[in-house]
Enzyme design. Structure first.
Site, short mmCIF file in Angstrom:
data_model
loop_
_atom_site.label_atom_id
_atom_site.label_comp_id
_atom_site.label_asym_id
_atom_site.label_seq_id
_atom_site.Cartn_x
_atom_site.Cartn_y
_atom_site.Cartn_z
N HIS A 31 0.85 -1.19 0.00
CA HIS A 31 0.00 0.00 0.00
C HIS A 31 0.89 1.24 0.00
O HIS A 31 2.13 1.13 -0.09
CB HIS A 31 -0.97 -0.04 1.18
CG HIS A 31 -0.31 -0.28 2.51
ND1 HIS A 31 0.60 0.60 3.08
CD2 HIS A 31 -0.41 -1.32 3.39
CE1 HIS A 31 1.01 0.14 4.24
NE2 HIS A 31 0.43 -1.03 4.45
N HIS A 34 4.01 1.27 2.23
CA HIS A 34 5.17 0.57 1.65
C HIS A 34 5.81 1.42 0.54
O HIS A 34 7.02 1.49 0.42
CB HIS A 34 4.74 -0.78 1.06
CG HIS A 34 4.14 -1.74 2.05
ND1 HIS A 34 2.84 -2.16 1.98
CD2 HIS A 34 4.68 -2.39 3.12
CE1 HIS A 34 2.60 -3.02 2.95
NE2 HIS A 34 3.69 -3.18 3.67
N GLN A 145 7.95 3.60 10.92
CA GLN A 145 7.69 3.98 12.31
C GLN A 145 6.34 3.41 12.79
O GLN A 145 6.09 3.27 13.98
CB GLN A 145 7.69 5.52 12.37
CG GLN A 145 7.47 6.13 13.73
CD GLN A 145 8.60 5.84 14.70
OE1 GLN A 145 9.76 5.78 14.31
NE2 GLN A 145 8.25 5.64 15.96
N SER A 182 -2.56 -0.01 6.62
CA SER A 182 -2.12 -1.34 7.02
C SER A 182 -2.70 -2.35 6.06
O SER A 182 -3.83 -2.18 5.58
CB SER A 182 -2.61 -1.65 8.44
OG SER A 182 -2.55 -3.03 8.70
P1 AMP Z 1 4.46 -5.17 6.66
O1 AMP Z 1 4.30 -5.53 5.22
O2 AMP Z 1 3.17 -4.77 7.32
O3 AMP Z 1 5.29 -6.13 7.44
O4 AMP Z 1 5.28 -3.81 6.66
C1 AMP Z 1 6.48 -3.69 5.95
C2 AMP Z 1 7.13 -2.36 6.32
O5 AMP Z 1 6.23 -1.30 5.97
C3 AMP Z 1 7.42 -2.23 7.81
O6 AMP Z 1 8.67 -1.58 7.98
C4 AMP Z 1 6.28 -1.37 8.28
O7 AMP Z 1 6.59 -0.61 9.44
C5 AMP Z 1 6.05 -0.47 7.09
N1 AMP Z 1 4.69 0.08 7.10
C6 AMP Z 1 3.52 -0.58 7.26
N2 AMP Z 1 2.47 0.28 7.26
C7 AMP Z 1 3.01 1.52 7.11
C8 AMP Z 1 2.46 2.84 7.04
N3 AMP Z 1 1.16 3.07 7.14
N4 AMP Z 1 3.32 3.88 6.87
C9 AMP Z 1 4.65 3.68 6.77
N5 AMP Z 1 5.23 2.46 6.82
C10 AMP Z 1 4.44 1.40 7.00
#
Ligand code: AMP
Length: 278
Positions: A31, A34, A145, A182
């Site tokens: 999203h 990312h 963060q 998310s």
């Molecule tokens: P995930 O795919 O949820 O494991 O997240 C992968 C990376 O993207 C991790 O470093 C998360 O902290 C980051 N991330 C997830 N959601 C957000 C967001 N809304 N804003 C910024 N970074 C994000």
């Protein structure tokens, strides 16, 4: 340039170009959050590697591993649009041998706050992140963060294990109404989504207060107002480096973090604020 999909170490070695490499680890279902990490990686390095791997080790037995969204083809489109050089997409069998023994322990900091609700979660995160670092060998890695305790623990791992990698933390990307993006937001019904807004609303209201006691009380009141549709897991005001609760006299940056279940979906969010500025 053509996007390369790498499945293992040999593919990664072949795909490696001269210059610096930035890694953006993800579990896919990409999203705008990312995408902002990818953009920051791109300005900081010559080649960007995005890993897409739903890591079984970081899910508890009653968590959503099997229903976690998997949207690989559209993730590839996102990566092409963002000019990513390499997508690393290993199979779980290739990452974890059945007879594997050794893993990373996140220590005490992995057992508090988010770790208290998700036993073993951060050990699983650090183990996969260390493996990704060893496979991709990046100069730099970018983390959000949004997962503040994860970011703090990765910085701790890099310091404690002397990993030669620079860690960049990137700000949380939100919907215009405040909801932090998310991959799990897609599970929220219309009603759930309205209830879920209480998380970011509570953090904003708390962050506008001056003392730890006021911050905690104000944020808590907003969460209480959300009613029974929101099942609060924790609200914590912590030192961003250690994730221990701050005292009333604490000075400097603090993180106000929240986790709650809305419908069948567990959501986390946080904001950074400054306490008792001189
Ligand atoms: P995930 O795919 O949820 O494991 O997240 C992968 C990376 O993207 C991790 O470093 C998360 O902290 C980051 N991330 C997830 N959601 C957000 C967001 N809304 N804003 C910024 N970074 C994000």
């Amino acid at each position: 340039m053509e996007l390369i999909v790498a499945r293992g170490r040999e593919d990664l070695v072949k795909a490696r170009r001269a210059g610096t490499v930035a890694l953006v680890p993800t579990m896919g279902a990409l999203h705008e959050g990312h995408r902002s990490l990818i953009r920051q990686a791109r300005v900081r390095a010559d080649q960007v590697v995005v890993s897409i791997f739903v890591n079984p080790l970081q899910f508890g037995p009653n968590e959503d591993f099997s229903r976690y969204p998997r949207t690989f083809e559209s993730d590839l489109d996102v990566c092409r649009a963002e000019d990513v050089g390499v997508v690393f997409h290993p199979a779980a069998e290739d990452m974890y041998a059945p007879d594997r023994q050794v893993s990373v322990s996140a220590g005490e900091m992995g057992r508090i706050v988010e770790g208290a609700s998700r036993p073993g979660h951060f050990d699983g995160v650090l183990t996969v992140v260390l493996k990704l670092f060893n496979l991709v060998q990046p100069d730099l890695a970018v983390f959000g963060q949004k997962d503040a305790q994860q970011l703090a623990l990765i910085r701790r791992m890099v310091a404690d294990l002397d990993l030669p990698i620079e860690i960049l933390g990137a700000p949380t990307v939100r919907e215009p109404d405040g909801l932090a993006l998310s991959s799990r937001n897609r599970y929220l019904s219309g009603d759930d989504r309205r209830v879920a807004l209480a998380l970011s609303r509570a953090l904003r209201a708390g962050a506008a207060q001056l003392t730890p006691a006021e911050i905690r009380r104000t944020a808590r009141a907003v969460l209480d107002e959300a009613g029974p549709g929101l099942d609060l897991d924790y609200l914590a005001l912590v030192d961003p480096a250690t994730f221990t609760e701050v005292s009333e006299s604490f000075e400097g940056m603090a993180v106000l973090a929240v986790a709650a279940r809305v419908g069948s979906t567990r959501l986390i969010d946080n904001v950074t604020l400054t306490l008792n500025p001189a």
